[in-house]
Design an enzyme around this catalytic site. Structure first.
Site, mmCIF file in Angstrom:
data_model
loop_
_atom_site.group_PDB
_atom_site.id
_atom_site.type_symbol
_atom_site.label_atom_id
_atom_site.label_comp_id
_atom_site.label_asym_id
_atom_site.label_seq_id
_atom_site.Cartn_x
_atom_site.Cartn_y
_atom_site.Cartn_z
ATOM 1 C CB VAL A 77 -0.949 0.009 1.216
ATOM 2 C CG1 VAL A 77 -1.772 1.290 1.246
ATOM 3 C CG2 VAL A 77 -1.857 -1.209 1.187
ATOM 4 C CE LYS A 78 6.054 0.268 -2.354
ATOM 5 N NZ LYS A 78 7.418 0.427 -2.672
ATOM 6 C CG HIS A 79 0.535 5.408 -4.705
ATOM 7 N ND1 HIS A 79 1.244 6.589 -4.636
ATOM 8 C CD2 HIS A 79 1.350 4.535 -5.342
ATOM 9 C CE1 HIS A 79 2.421 6.431 -5.205
ATOM 10 N NE2 HIS A 79 2.517 5.198 -5.635
#
Length: 190
Positions: A77-79
């Protein structure tokens, strides 16, 4: 930086011998590459962030190795678009394993593109009364000042574009299937 040996590499988790690191630091032999990241601040100013990637330091240690963890055990989950997927009904967490819902009819994950209004976590969260049903979604693009009511279902390809200075409210209970919503839309309770 050995891309011939390690074609896929993502270091979200490292196990390191502190003794081996101390030895390299004391002898001055811990080589690290500097990564230059061009970024824009919230106020519009452009800056350069200099950083070193700890994973790239693997070249300093003989016998080091990487483990390829399958997506069934790891969903990055980076964005906020990644966060929307993980928070949705597309995935179930059972016995420490993240698995795609058996109710999804095809194994691929939808392509989700959320605009700048959804970039910050606080802004992202306030735009959803509940996370929409994404089980039958293929592609979602949302840009502008958009809010989702409760129990919204998105299917197929859905594109929602709020005009600059306008707002779109997707009403609770809506089903959007292969739709483009643009302009402004406000439905208010009375």
């Amino acid at each position: 930086k050995c891309v011939k040996k390690f074609k896929i590499f993502n270091t979200n988790n490292l196990w390191i011998s502190l003794k081996a690191i101390k030895e390299r630091v004391v002898t001055g032999t811990l080589e690290r590459d500097v990564i230059v990241n061009h970024k824009a601040l919230d106020d519009g100013r452009n800056v350069i962030q200099l950083e070193t990637a700890v994973g790239a330091a693997i070249k300093n240690f003989s016998g080091a190795f990487a483990i390829n963890v399958p997506r069934s055990r790891f969903l990055p989950v980076k964005h906020t678009s990644d966060l929307l997927l993980v928070m949705s009904n597309l995935y179930n967490l059972e016995d420490g394993v993240i698995a795609m819902s058996p109710d999804r009819q095809f194994p691929s994950t939808p392509l989700i593109k959320l605009g700048p209004d959804f970039k910050r976590i606080q802004s992202f969260l306030k735009r959803f009364q509940t996370i929409p049903d994404l089980l039958e979604l293929d592609h979602l693009t949302v840009t502008g000042d958009v809010y989702f009511g409760r129990d919204v279902s998105l299917r197929g390809t859905v594109i929602i574009i709020a005009n600059h200075g306008e707002r779109i409210d997707i009403p609770s209970g809506s089903l959007l299937e292969n739709k483009i919503v643009s302009g402004n839309l406000r439905i208010l309770d009375h």
